[in-house]
Design an enzyme around this catalytic site. Structure first.
Site, short mmCIF file in Angstrom:
data_model
loop_
_atom_site.label_atom_id
_atom_site.label_comp_id
_atom_site.label_asym_id
_atom_site.label_seq_id
_atom_site.Cartn_x
_atom_site.Cartn_y
_atom_site.Cartn_z
N ASP A 44 13.40 6.90 -29.03
CA ASP A 44 13.23 5.53 -28.56
C ASP A 44 11.94 5.41 -27.74
OD1 ASP A 44 14.73 2.81 -28.03
OD2 ASP A 44 13.84 3.41 -26.11
N TYR A 49 5.45 1.50 -23.19
CA TYR A 49 5.49 2.84 -22.59
C TYR A 49 4.16 3.57 -22.74
CZ TYR A 49 10.61 2.13 -23.06
OH TYR A 49 11.89 1.63 -23.02
N LYS A 74 9.30 -1.15 -29.62
CA LYS A 74 9.63 -2.50 -29.15
C LYS A 74 8.36 -3.34 -28.95
CE LYS A 74 13.17 -0.12 -26.48
NZ LYS A 74 12.53 1.10 -25.94
N HIS A 107 11.59 -6.63 -26.88
CA HIS A 107 11.92 -5.84 -25.68
C HIS A 107 12.73 -6.67 -24.65
CE1 HIS A 107 10.20 -2.10 -23.46
NE2 HIS A 107 11.38 -2.40 -22.99
N1 LIG Z 1 15.03 -1.71 -23.53
C1 LIG Z 1 14.73 -1.60 -22.26
O1 LIG Z 1 14.40 -2.56 -21.56
C2 LIG Z 1 14.81 -0.25 -21.62
C3 LIG Z 1 14.72 -0.12 -20.23
C4 LIG Z 1 14.80 1.14 -19.68
C5 LIG Z 1 14.96 2.25 -20.51
N2 LIG Z 1 15.03 2.11 -21.88
C6 LIG Z 1 15.18 3.25 -22.80
O2 LIG Z 1 16.35 3.99 -22.42
C7 LIG Z 1 15.97 5.31 -22.06
C8 LIG Z 1 16.86 5.84 -20.95
O3 LIG Z 1 16.76 5.06 -19.77
P1 LIG Z 1 16.04 5.57 -18.45
O4 LIG Z 1 14.98 6.53 -18.82
O5 LIG Z 1 15.62 4.39 -17.66
O6 LIG Z 1 17.20 6.27 -17.63
P2 LIG Z 1 18.18 7.53 -17.81
O7 LIG Z 1 18.05 8.15 -19.14
O8 LIG Z 1 19.52 7.06 -17.37
O9 LIG Z 1 17.67 8.53 -16.68
C9 LIG Z 1 16.44 9.21 -16.76
C10 LIG Z 1 16.25 10.03 -15.47
O10 LIG Z 1 17.30 11.00 -15.33
C11 LIG Z 1 16.75 12.31 -15.20
N3 LIG Z 1 17.65 13.19 -15.94
C12 LIG Z 1 17.84 13.19 -17.29
N4 LIG Z 1 18.78 14.07 -17.64
C13 LIG Z 1 19.21 14.67 -16.50
C14 LIG Z 1 20.17 15.67 -16.23
N5 LIG Z 1 20.87 16.23 -17.21
N6 LIG Z 1 20.35 16.05 -14.93
C15 LIG Z 1 19.64 15.48 -13.94
N7 LIG Z 1 18.71 14.50 -14.14
C16 LIG Z 1 18.50 14.11 -15.41
C17 LIG Z 1 15.36 12.23 -15.80
O11 LIG Z 1 14.51 13.15 -15.17
P3 LIG Z 1 13.47 14.13 -15.96
O12 LIG Z 1 12.87 13.33 -17.07
O13 LIG Z 1 12.50 14.46 -14.88
O14 LIG Z 1 14.26 15.31 -16.45
C18 LIG Z 1 14.97 10.79 -15.43
O15 LIG Z 1 14.50 10.75 -14.10
C19 LIG Z 1 14.50 5.16 -21.67
O16 LIG Z 1 13.82 6.38 -21.58
C20 LIG Z 1 14.01 4.22 -22.73
O17 LIG Z 1 13.79 4.91 -23.96
C21 LIG Z 1 14.95 0.86 -22.43
#
Ligand SMILES: NC(=O)c1ccc[n+]([C@@H]2O[C@H](COP(=O)([O-])OP(=O)(O)OC[C@H]3O[C@@H](n4cnc5c(N)ncnc54)[C@H](OP(=O)(O)O)[C@@H]3O)[C@@H](O)[C@H]2O)c1
Length: 279
Positions: A44, A49, A74, A107
């Site tokens: 994704d 990004y 997106k 998005h």
């Molecule tokens: N459509 C939208 O508007 C939208 C908005 C936000 C996100 N997204 C998508 O959804 C994805 C996920 O959301 P997100 O990145 O905001 O949040 P998330 O996946 O809930 O959390 C990511 C964070 O958690 C840490 N992490 C990951 N696995 C871990 C584990 N096993 N133990 C401890 N810490 C851990 C990562 O650190 P490290 O990377 O340093 O390991 C990072 O800081 C995004 O990357 C993106 O592709 C879409």
């Protein structure tokens, strides 16, 4: 890898790899390559990004055939509108390589500059999405951060229904109304921030279920999404975490464990409200 089937027959993996805030260059390339080597098949990304080219390079490095990877990108808020969308899509396609994208999403429904005319804006933008779908430049079209009132408007004005809605969902923020709405209409739901951005691991209910299942808090949060029927997109650039987050297919949560997790109320929304984004 288990797959779900979108209403148009396209198969989508039941878990994906997120790349928000993953810097372009080696970090993104290595993350994507590690994710694919681990077994992820859905990547994704988003024009916003700034890492689409690195996603492409990571996929090439993995030596897994492009056709076996499901790529989502997106359309950013600045590029809404019929012509702008077609131009922005071409740019994303050039960045990502190949001649199609698996899933293209709007998005956000209400960019700041379209607060007063978001309905017309969505209508024009979606016409371009429909063209891309008709021309087979995308295998599936969808939206992100759409709430039921945005979907009501879109569905009333669309020839092609969105196949996916990607929204913020995690323990403590289940977005039940939108999830049920989408399920009713046959729209698959993806969960962004599925591990609540790693901010909730110390919550007693989450720690408790991690202990009873013998899994990590991150694995419990990701499994909760899958057991709710939504597709989690955990992001990590840390190799051990990329593997940890993927290893969730050898357990399910019991009704009691789901009930405990559903009782968590102290996390809430972590991102912007779709009607009030400042970008
Ligand atoms: N459509 C939208 O508007 C939208 C908005 C936000 C996100 N997204 C998508 O959804 C994805 C996920 O959301 P997100 O990145 O905001 O949040 P998330 O996946 O809930 O959390 C990511 C964070 O958690 C840490 N992490 C990951 N696995 C871990 C584990 N096993 N133990 C401890 N810490 C851990 C990562 O650190 P490290 O990377 O340093 O390991 C990072 O800081 C995004 O990357 C993106 O592709 C879409």
């Amino acid at each position: 890898m288990n797959y779900k089937t979108l209403y148009n027959g396209v198969k989508i993996p039941e878990i994906g790899y997120g790349t928000y805030k993953t810097p372009a260059g080696d970090i993104c390339e290595n993350g994507v390559r590690t994710a694919i080597e681990t077994g992820y098949r859905l990547i994704d990304t988003a024009a916003f990004y700034g890492n689409e080219k690195s996603v492409k390079d990571g996929i090439i490095d993995s030596n897994i055939c492009r056709n076996d990877i499901f790529i989502t990108t997106k359309l950013w808020n600045d590029d809404h509108g019929y012509d702008n969308t077609l131009r922005a899509f071409e740019k994303s396609l050039e960045n990502l390589g190949g001649d199609y994208i698996d899933l293209y999403l709007i998005h956000w429904p209400v960019p700041l500059k379209h607060r007063d005319d978001w309905q017309n804006d969505i209508k024009d933008t979606w016409r371009a999405f429909e063209r891309l779908y008709d021309e087979k430049a995308v295998r599936a079209v969808g939206v992100s951060n759409f709430l039921p009132h945005h979907l009501d408007y879109l569905l009333a004005n669309a020839n092609v229904m969105p196949m996916v809605n990607q929204i913020e969902i995690h323990v403590g923020y289940p977005e039940t109304e939108t999830v049920n709405y989408c399920k009713d209409k046959g729209i698959a739901v993806e969960a962004w921030a599925p591990i609540a951005k790693a901010k909730a691991f110390d919550i007693p209910e989450i720690k408790h279920v991690a202990e009873t299942t013998g899994k990590t808090p991150a694995q419990v949060l990701i499994r909760w999404c899958i057991d709710k029927g939504v597709i989690p997109l955990p992001k990590s650039v840390t190799p051990e975490r990329i593997v940890e987050n993927f290893n969730v297919s050898d357990f399910t949560l019991s009704e009691e464990e789901m009930r405990i997790l559903d009782g968590v109320t102290d996390i809430g929304r972590l991102g912007s409200h779709p009607d009030d984004c400042r970008f």
